[in-house]
Design a protein around this motif. Structure first.
Motif, PDB file in Angstrom:
ATOM      1  N   ALA A   1      13.780   0.828 -12.083  1.00 52.88           N
ATOM      2  CA  ALA A   1      13.864   0.876 -13.546  1.00 52.88           C
ATOM      3  C   ALA A   1      12.505   0.731 -14.211  1.00 52.88           C
ATOM      4  O   ALA A   1      12.247   1.342 -15.253  1.00 52.88           O
ATOM      5  CB  ALA A   1      14.814  -0.208 -14.042  1.00 52.88           C
ATOM      6  N   VAL A   2      11.625  -0.099 -13.625  1.00 44.59           N
ATOM      7  CA  VAL A   2      10.333  -0.369 -14.282  1.00 44.59           C
ATOM      8  C   VAL A   2       9.204   0.500 -13.747  1.00 44.59           C
ATOM      9  O   VAL A   2       8.085   0.445 -14.270  1.00 44.59           O
ATOM     10  CB  VAL A   2       9.923  -1.855 -14.141  1.00 44.59           C
ATOM     11  N   LYS A   3       9.483   1.322 -12.731  1.00 51.29           N
ATOM     12  CA  LYS A   3       8.417   2.097 -12.086  1.00 51.29           C
ATOM     13  C   LYS A   3       7.640   2.957 -13.061  1.00 51.29           C
ATOM     14  O   LYS A   3       6.421   3.099 -12.963  1.00 51.29           O
ATOM     15  CB  LYS A   3       9.004   2.970 -10.977  1.00 51.29           C
TER      16      LYS A   3
ATOM     17  N   ILE B   1      10.612   3.078  -2.632  1.00 48.49           N
ATOM     18  CA  ILE B   1      11.998   3.166  -3.098  1.00 48.49           C
ATOM     19  C   ILE B   1      12.865   3.916  -2.086  1.00 48.49           C
ATOM     20  O   ILE B   1      13.992   3.492  -1.770  1.00 48.49           O
ATOM     21  CB  ILE B   1      12.046   3.856  -4.477  1.00 48.49           C
ATOM     22  N   ASN B   2      12.352   5.020  -1.558  1.00 46.60           N
ATOM     23  CA  ASN B   2      13.116   5.792  -0.576  1.00 46.60           C
ATOM     24  C   ASN B   2      13.385   4.980   0.690  1.00 46.60           C
ATOM     25  O   ASN B   2      14.501   4.982   1.226  1.00 46.60           O
ATOM     26  CB  ASN B   2      12.367   7.081  -0.205  1.00 46.60           C
ATOM     27  N   ARG B   3      12.354   4.270   1.156  1.00 36.96           N
ATOM     28  CA  ARG B   3      12.522   3.473   2.373  1.00 36.96           C
ATOM     29  C   ARG B   3      13.501   2.328   2.136  1.00 36.96           C
ATOM     30  O   ARG B   3      14.357   2.056   2.978  1.00 36.96           O
ATOM     31  CB  ARG B   3      11.171   2.934   2.831  1.00 36.96           C
TER      32      ARG B   3
ATOM     33  N   LYS C   1       0.820  -1.212   0.000  1.00 34.65           N
ATOM     34  CA  LYS C   1       0.000   0.000   0.000  1.00 34.65           C
ATOM     35  C   LYS C   1       0.854   1.263   0.000  1.00 34.65           C
ATOM     36  O   LYS C   1       0.341   2.369  -0.171  1.00 34.65           O
ATOM     37  CB  LYS C   1      -0.936  -0.004   1.206  1.00 34.65           C
ATOM     38  N   ILE C   2       2.154   1.113   0.184  1.00 35.18           N
ATOM     39  CA  ILE C   2       3.052   2.268   0.186  1.00 35.18           C
ATOM     40  C   ILE C   2       3.240   2.752  -1.253  1.00 35.18           C
ATOM     41  O   ILE C   2       3.488   1.948  -2.153  1.00 35.18           O
ATOM     42  CB  ILE C   2       4.430   1.888   0.792  1.00 35.18           C
ATOM     43  N   PRO C   3       3.131   4.059  -1.518  1.00 35.28           N
ATOM     44  CA  PRO C   3       3.375   4.568  -2.880  1.00 35.28           C
ATOM     45  C   PRO C   3       4.758   4.169  -3.366  1.00 35.28           C
ATOM     46  O   PRO C   3       5.695   4.006  -2.566  1.00 35.28           O
ATOM     47  CB  PRO C   3       3.252   6.083  -2.706  1.00 35.28           C
ATOM     48  N   ALA C   4       4.896   4.029  -4.663  1.00 38.31           N
ATOM     49  CA  ALA C   4       6.149   3.523  -5.243  1.00 38.31           C
ATOM     50  C   ALA C   4       7.357   4.359  -4.835  1.00 38.31           C
ATOM     51  O   ALA C   4       8.405   3.818  -4.459  1.00 38.31           O
ATOM     52  CB  ALA C   4       6.017   3.463  -6.764  1.00 38.31           C
TER      53      ALA C   4
END
Length: 231
Positions: free
Chosen positions: A152-154, A113-115, A106-109
């Motif tokens: 890369a695929v985001k 990535i940051n986490r 549920k975390i935004p993309a």
């Protein structure tokens, strides 16, 4: 293609088929032959563009798979780091690793990535301690690769949407071009046969009609109930 475009292209193909069947009428007229070939080339271009527009994209599946792989190894690393955070009373690390498997998707993309980037950095700084919980260098390498793959695929699904819109616009232009070829060339060339071969002209005009295929599938009217008999 939408229904209106489909109906128009169906008409184009009916016209091309009719002209082929009447080849002996017009093949001695070089401009007519050139116009017909140009028209057929435009129909072929429409078919190619339609196939590209309708081709399924694997971008969304690719992104989902990359995210699943990242979430899996990220959760594993976070759990081990969370143990270390508790043992060392590191409140910042405890907050960073407070991720539940059921909530990761549920975390935004961008936040994911940051986490993952922060957790990877903290994990690399505590490799020796993590090794006691069987979090190996191979696991950290897996996390780094999963992070790279997902990053890369985001944007791929968004790019796929842009590509599809571009193809839709291109298809609409190709359909307009084919219509222009009919109006400005073939219609006028056919009219040159009004006196010498009116049957050819009549048949052409019949093929030239756009039929609304969606409207031809009418439903049967519901029968009215019988009137009650007079007492």
């Amino acid at each position: 293609m939408n229904q209106a475009q489909t109906n128009r292209v169906t008409m184009y193909k009916a016209v091309a088929a009719y002209l082929d069947s009447q080849n002996s009428v017009w093949n001695g007229m070089a401009p007519f032959a050139a116009a017909v070939q140009d028209f057929k080339d435009k129909i072929a271009a429409i078919d190619d563009a339609a196939q590209q527009q309708e081709a399924p994209s694997g971008a969304s599946d690719s992104k989902a798979g990359a995210r699943d792989a990242l979430e899996d190894v990220l959760f594993l690393t976070s759990e081990a780091l969370g143990v270390l955070a508790h043992a060392s009373n590191d409140h910042d690390l405890r907050a960073l690793t407070d991720v539940h498997a059921s909530l990761l998707d549920k975390i935004p993309a961008d936040e994911l990535i940051n986490r993952a980037t922060l957790i990877l950095a903290r994990a690399n700084a505590r490799k020796t301690e993590l090794a006691t919980m069987q979090i190996t260098q191979a696991n950290l390498d897996e996390l780094a690769q999963a992070l790279q793959d997902f990053s890369a695929v985001k944007e791929q699904p968004r790019q796929a949407t842009v590509d599809r819109m571009t193809k839709t616009e291109s298809l609409a232009q190709l359909i307009r071009d084919a219509g222009g070829a009919l109006r400005n060339q073939i219609d006028r060339l056919v009219n040159l046969f009004r006196r010498s071969n009116p049957e050819f002209v009549s048949g052409y005009r019949g093929a030239r009609v756009v039929v609304d295929r969606a409207a031809t599938h009418s439903t049967k009217p519901v029968a009215s109930p019988p009137s009650p008999a007079n007492p």
